[in-house]
Design a protein around this motif. Structure first.
Motif, PDB file in Angstrom:
ATOM      1  N   UNK A  49       0.840  -1.206   0.000  1.00 22.85           N
ATOM      2  CA  UNK A  49       0.000   0.000   0.000  1.00 22.85           C
ATOM      3  C   UNK A  49       0.876   1.257   0.000  1.00 22.85           C
ATOM      4  N   UNK A  50       1.955   1.209   0.767  1.00 22.39           N
ATOM      5  CA  UNK A  50       2.871   2.348   0.825  1.00 22.39           C
ATOM      6  C   UNK A  50       3.598   2.543  -0.503  1.00 22.39           C
ATOM      7  N   UNK A  51       4.043   1.453  -1.104  1.00 22.73           N
ATOM      8  CA  UNK A  51       4.741   1.519  -2.384  1.00 22.73           C
ATOM      9  C   UNK A  51       3.834   2.092  -3.467  1.00 22.73           C
ATOM     10  N   UNK A  52       2.590   1.668  -3.465  1.00 24.40           N
ATOM     11  CA  UNK A  52       1.643   2.142  -4.478  1.00 24.40           C
ATOM     12  C   UNK A  52       1.488   3.657  -4.408  1.00 24.40           C
ATOM     13  N   UNK A  53       1.357   4.167  -3.189  1.00 26.75           N
ATOM     14  CA  UNK A  53       1.207   5.616  -3.026  1.00 26.75           C
ATOM     15  C   UNK A  53       2.498   6.339  -3.396  1.00 26.75           C
ATOM     16  N   UNK A  54       3.626   5.810  -2.960  1.00 28.94           N
ATOM     17  CA  UNK A  54       4.913   6.449  -3.242  1.00 28.94           C
ATOM     18  C   UNK A  54       5.203   6.504  -4.735  1.00 28.94           C
ATOM     19  N   UNK A  55       5.060   5.393  -5.419  1.00 26.96           N
ATOM     20  CA  UNK A  55       5.427   5.324  -6.838  1.00 26.96           C
ATOM     21  C   UNK A  55       4.443   6.046  -7.748  1.00 26.96           C
ATOM     22  N   UNK A  56       3.222   6.267  -7.259  1.00 25.88           N
ATOM     23  CA  UNK A  56       2.230   6.988  -8.070  1.00 25.88           C
ATOM     24  C   UNK A  56       2.286   8.498  -7.849  1.00 25.88           C
ATOM     25  N   UNK A  57       3.159   8.929  -6.939  1.00 24.27           N
ATOM     26  CA  UNK A  57       3.306  10.359  -6.654  1.00 24.27           C
ATOM     27  C   UNK A  57       4.439  10.937  -7.502  1.00 24.27           C
ATOM     28  N   UNK A  58       4.171  11.957  -8.295  1.00 23.04           N
ATOM     29  CA  UNK A  58       5.217  12.525  -9.158  1.00 23.04           C
ATOM     30  C   UNK A  58       6.358  13.135  -8.353  1.00 23.04           C
ATOM     31  N   UNK A  59       7.553  13.053  -8.909  1.00 14.09           N
ATOM     32  CA  UNK A  59       8.705  13.704  -8.316  1.00 14.09           C
ATOM     33  C   UNK A  59       9.215  13.024  -7.057  1.00 14.09           C
ATOM     34  N   UNK A  60      10.135  13.699  -6.391  1.00  9.71           N
ATOM     35  CA  UNK A  60      10.671  13.167  -5.139  1.00  9.71           C
ATOM     36  C   UNK A  60       9.800  13.641  -3.973  1.00  9.71           C
ATOM     37  N   UNK A  61       9.894  12.925  -2.862  1.00 13.32           N
ATOM     38  CA  UNK A  61       8.996  13.191  -1.740  1.00 13.32           C
ATOM     39  C   UNK A  61       9.750  13.097  -0.413  1.00 13.32           C
ATOM     40  N   UNK A  62       9.111  13.596   0.622  1.00  7.18           N
ATOM     41  CA  UNK A  62       9.506  13.341   2.000  1.00  7.18           C
ATOM     42  C   UNK A  62       8.542  12.310   2.567  1.00  7.18           C
ATOM     43  N   UNK A  63       9.032  11.443   3.429  1.00  2.91           N
ATOM     44  CA  UNK A  63       8.171  10.472   4.098  1.00  2.91           C
ATOM     45  C   UNK A  63       8.132  10.774   5.590  1.00  2.91           C
ATOM     46  N   UNK A  64       6.938  10.771   6.155  1.00  3.61           N
ATOM     47  CA  UNK A  64       6.767  10.915   7.594  1.00  3.61           C
ATOM     48  C   UNK A  64       6.108   9.640   8.114  1.00  3.61           C
ATOM     49  N   UNK A  65       6.811   8.929   8.990  1.00  3.29           N
ATOM     50  CA  UNK A  65       6.275   7.697   9.545  1.00  3.29           C
ATOM     51  C   UNK A  65       6.131   7.790  11.051  1.00  3.29           C
ATOM     52  N   UNK A  66       4.965   7.430  11.538  1.00  4.62           N
ATOM     53  CA  UNK A  66       4.713   7.466  12.979  1.00  4.62           C
ATOM     54  C   UNK A  66       4.533   6.044  13.498  1.00  4.62           C
ATOM     55  N   UNK A  67       5.309   5.661  14.503  1.00  6.78           N
ATOM     56  CA  UNK A  67       5.146   4.374  15.190  1.00  6.78           C
ATOM     57  C   UNK A  67       5.223   3.227  14.181  1.00  6.78           C
ATOM     58  N   UNK A  68       4.168   2.451  13.996  1.00  4.14           N
ATOM     59  CA  UNK A  68       4.176   1.386  12.990  1.00  4.14           C
ATOM     60  C   UNK A  68       4.587   1.943  11.625  1.00  4.14           C
TER      61      UNK A  68
END
Length: 247
Positions: A49-68
């Protein structure tokens, strides 16, 4: 110049509504996307689910992860180093439960007991978990009460099976061996009084990542500091984004 994008990966039993204070602030300067873990059926669903969102987002991104979500974030940092500008981990961990090399996680038997409680009474188990996210002083300042109002008003809820899958993910996921391979700048924010993920968890991650990591311990804060410290996180993001992710 196009605005940057930040993708948020939440913790167990959490939804986008918990992040509304920080989303509201960040949305003034960047695009903000937030996934959720509702309806997961397999352990692999978290990564996919995370990969799908990341790869479908244009350009480079920042990731914010909380706990899990920090476990998912750290795994993606290894898989897509050229796609990710920077990492922000809040209440992070690279291994949630204890073993002979990790003495600051939860005992596995406690998570197993939580699974049994979840099957007996889902709402009571979630309420108890939410309560544990806040320190005594945070409760006295009504932050826990405000959070529960958000849960009751805005949360859509999740199935018992999906929540159990999330607990199994916390029991099994281990990204410690991947930490020294991460080259992406990483900011770790952790409440000093966090009882869900102890601050030693973030210290461990920072030590293994090395010079690319910066650790920020928040005094008198529990597991969910962004709920009432949104302005501080907003300022931190502005700082690192201006520096091109050089934390």
């Amino acid at each position: 110049m196009k605005p940057s994008t930040i993708i948020i990966f939440p913790g167990w039993g959490m939804e986008k509504a918990a992040f509304q204070p920080i989303i509201k602030s960040l949305s003034t300067i960047c695009n903000v996307l937030c996934t959720d873990w509702r309806g997961v059926k397999e352990l692999s669903d978290f990564r996919e689910r995370a990969i799908q969102l990341l790869t479908s987002t244009p350009g480079t991104v920042y990731l914010m992860g909380w706990s899990l979500g920090s476990l998912v974030t750290l795994e993606l940092a290894n898989l897509y180093p050229n796609k990710i500008e920077g990492l922000i981990l809040i209440g992070g961990t690279s291994r949630f439960t204890n073993d002979m090399h990790n003495t600051f996680g939860w005992e596995q038997r406690i998570v197993e007991r939580m699974k049994k409680q979840l099957q007996r009474n889902k709402e009571e188990t979630l309420t108890s978990f939410y309560n544990a996210m806040f320190t005594k002083s945070e409760k006295e300042e009504e932050f826990h009460h405000q959070f529960m109002e958000v849960v009751q008003r805005d949360y859509q809820g999740d199935s018992t099976y999906s929540l159990l899958t999330g607990l199994d993910y916390l029991l099994q996921k281990d990204v410690r061996m991947q930490l020294n391979q991460i080259q992406t700048p990483c900011l770790l924010i952790h409440g000093k009084d966090d009882q869900i993920c102890l601050p030693e968890s973030s210290s461990f991650i920072a030590e293994r990542i090395g010079g690319k990591a910066q650790l920020c311990i928040l005094e008198k804060a529990g597991h969910i500091p962004f709920f009432y410290k949104a302005s501080a996180l907003y300022a931190t993001y502005r700082k690192i984004s201006r520096k091109g992710a050089h934390l």
